[in-house]
Design an enzyme around this catalytic site. Structure first.
Site, PDB file in Angstrom:
ATOM      1  N   GLY A  66       2.022   6.167   1.644  1.00  0.00           N
ATOM      2  CA  GLY A  66       0.910   6.473   0.766  1.00  0.00           C
ATOM      3  C   GLY A  66       1.184   7.511  -0.295  1.00  0.00           C
ATOM      4  O   GLY A  66       2.261   8.108  -0.371  1.00  0.00           O
ATOM      5  N   GLU A  67       0.171   7.701  -1.151  1.00  0.00           N
ATOM      6  CA  GLU A  67       0.185   8.715  -2.204  1.00  0.00           C
ATOM      7  C   GLU A  67      -1.113   9.493  -2.144  1.00  0.00           C
ATOM      8  O   GLU A  67      -2.175   8.944  -1.843  1.00  0.00           O
ATOM      9  CB  GLU A  67       0.325   8.061  -3.588  1.00  0.00           C
ATOM     10  CG  GLU A  67       1.620   7.308  -3.807  1.00  0.00           C
ATOM     11  CD  GLU A  67       1.382   5.815  -4.015  1.00  0.00           C
ATOM     12  OE1 GLU A  67       0.208   5.376  -3.899  1.00  0.00           O
ATOM     13  OE2 GLU A  67       2.355   5.092  -4.248  1.00  0.00           O
ATOM     14  N   ASN A 123      -4.494   8.240  -3.733  1.00  0.00           N
ATOM     15  CA  ASN A 123      -5.344   7.283  -3.040  1.00  0.00           C
ATOM     16  C   ASN A 123      -5.912   7.821  -1.735  1.00  0.00           C
ATOM     17  O   ASN A 123      -6.988   7.398  -1.304  1.00  0.00           O
ATOM     18  CB  ASN A 123      -4.538   6.018  -2.750  1.00  0.00           C
ATOM     19  CG  ASN A 123      -4.115   5.300  -4.005  1.00  0.00           C
ATOM     20  OD1 ASN A 123      -4.935   5.033  -4.880  1.00  0.00           O
ATOM     21  ND2 ASN A 123      -2.830   4.991  -4.116  1.00  0.00           N
ATOM     22  N   ASP A 130      -2.739  -1.878  -4.054  1.00  0.00           N
ATOM     23  CA  ASP A 130      -3.945  -1.539  -3.286  1.00  0.00           C
ATOM     24  C   ASP A 130      -4.248  -0.066  -3.534  1.00  0.00           C
ATOM     25  O   ASP A 130      -3.729   0.806  -2.838  1.00  0.00           O
ATOM     26  CB  ASP A 130      -3.709  -1.823  -1.802  1.00  0.00           C
ATOM     27  CG  ASP A 130      -4.935  -1.524  -0.946  1.00  0.00           C
ATOM     28  OD1 ASP A 130      -5.966  -1.091  -1.501  1.00  0.00           O
ATOM     29  OD2 ASP A 130      -4.858  -1.711   0.283  1.00  0.00           O
ATOM     30  N   HIS A 131      -5.070   0.208  -4.542  1.00  0.00           N
ATOM     31  CA  HIS A 131      -5.369   1.571  -4.976  1.00  0.00           C
ATOM     32  C   HIS A 131      -6.868   1.835  -4.924  1.00  0.00           C
ATOM     33  O   HIS A 131      -7.686   0.923  -5.000  1.00  0.00           O
ATOM     34  CB  HIS A 131      -4.902   1.777  -6.427  1.00  0.00           C
ATOM     35  CG  HIS A 131      -3.454   2.091  -6.566  1.00  0.00           C
ATOM     36  ND1 HIS A 131      -2.987   3.187  -7.253  1.00  0.00           N
ATOM     37  CD2 HIS A 131      -2.347   1.449  -6.118  1.00  0.00           C
ATOM     38  CE1 HIS A 131      -1.668   3.205  -7.230  1.00  0.00           C
ATOM     39  NE2 HIS A 131      -1.262   2.154  -6.541  1.00  0.00           N
TER      40      HIS A 131
END
Length: 328
Positions: free
Chosen positions: A104-105, A108, A37-38
């Site tokens: 997260g990251e 994104n 999911d990006h």
């Protein structure tokens, strides 16, 4: 032997082609699926990033596979929206859906314009989000003020039984801390000793449910082509935390990976081989480590050749099981 699933990588494949791929995966004998999911791909070569939740509705309606998704609530996604999305898929496709909720990251999450928090703050925010999502899936009205804010939220269309909320982790510390709230654990291929330590940390801390692996691999009958595919598509995915968490654009990942070689990619990030027996042996090794579901991610953009070859030659060697209807 484990459930063998297909990992659908939205960063690499047009969503319409990815839908065809997951349908073909079921025909080839894969018994489950999961997806990323990006908002952006990891590098410019990958070049795609479809919206996972739209795609999941189509994929689940046109296959009979159970599905999972890796999601990061708290910044790009408000937790009430994540809860509503989980509830709708759970209601439409009973006991066929799970969600892995991570911190997260930056790549994104930066799109909101909000500050990218420190890891300890992100972990605390995730805990709040998990509590909020669980309460909403239980039918409660939620008001919350903290690292996220919720005002009198309620999810009206609920599944009969809430989907499992599992923890994605790549470090021992994250696996251990996730045991407090998670219904299971999912990670990626890493050295066996590290994976053993992660699984032990999760279980020793009271972690319940299944332990799941996403296995990055590259297959082509031509060994040089298999290596080139791995390098072209996955050269930006060799970095350990915190770098992988904090780089914020595909262009930044390209700069960071400028000196990465094909050999570096094949040394651990991607299992590369033209030998299908070798791939089957690797899968069996991960099953022996205790992974109950293994999702195969062929990192190349073309999936049909991989799916046909593994369906005919690899899955029969590893005695694929169908997943149970419940995680716990």
């Amino acid at each position: 032997m484990p459930v063998i699933g297909f990992h659908a990588s939205h960063e690499q494949i047009h969503p319409a082609e990815l839908l065809t791929a997951v349908q073909h995966a079921e025909e080839a004998g894969f018994t489950a699926a999961m997806c990323s999911d990006h908002i952006a791909p990891w590098n410019l070569e990958q070049g795609h990033s479809g919206f996972a939740w739209s795609w999941l509705g189509a994929a689940m309606a046109t296959t009979s596979l159970p599905f999972g998704v890796v999601n990061a609530p708290g910044q790009r996604y408000h937790p009430a929206i994540v809860a509503q999305a989980i509830a709708t898929l759970g209601a439409m496709f009973p006991e066929r859906f799970w969600a892995a909720l991570g911190s997260g990251e930056a790549m994104n999450e930066h799109i909101t314009g909000d500050k990218w928090p420190r890891k300890d703050v992100r972990d605390a925010r995730l805990r709040e989000c998990v509590q909020i999502i669980r309460a909403l899936l239980a039918g409660e009205e939620v008001t919350h003020e903290g690292l996220v804010t919720v005002d009198r939220a309620r999810v009206w269309s609920l599944p009969e039984r809430s989907p499992a909320l599992i923890a994605p982790a790549v470090t021992v510390q994250t696996a251990r801390s996730a045991a407090e709230w998670a219904d299971g654990l999912v990670t990626i291929n890493q050295p066996h000793d590290h994976l053993r330590e992660m699984v032990a940390a999760y279980r020793d801390a009271g972690g319940r449910g299944k332990v799941v692996l996403q296995l990055h691999l590259s297959y082509d009958p031509d060994p040089d082509r298999a290596l080139q595919i791995a390098f072209d598509e996955w050269h930006s995915n060799v970095f350990p935390p915190p770098l992988a968490w904090d780089l914020d654009t595909p262009e930044a990942f390209e700069i960071a990976s400028a000196h990465v070689t094909p050999e570096v990619v094949a040394s651990g990030a991607v299992r590369v081989s033209a030998d299908l027996a070798q791939h089957a042996a690797w899968i069996s090794e991960y099953a022996d480590l205790g992974f109950e579901e293994i999702y195969l991610h062929h990192v190349g953009p073309e999936q049909r050749g991989f799916l046909d070859a593994f369906g005919e030659h690899v899955l029969p060697q590893v005695d694929v099981q169908k997943p149970g209807r419940r995680w716990l």
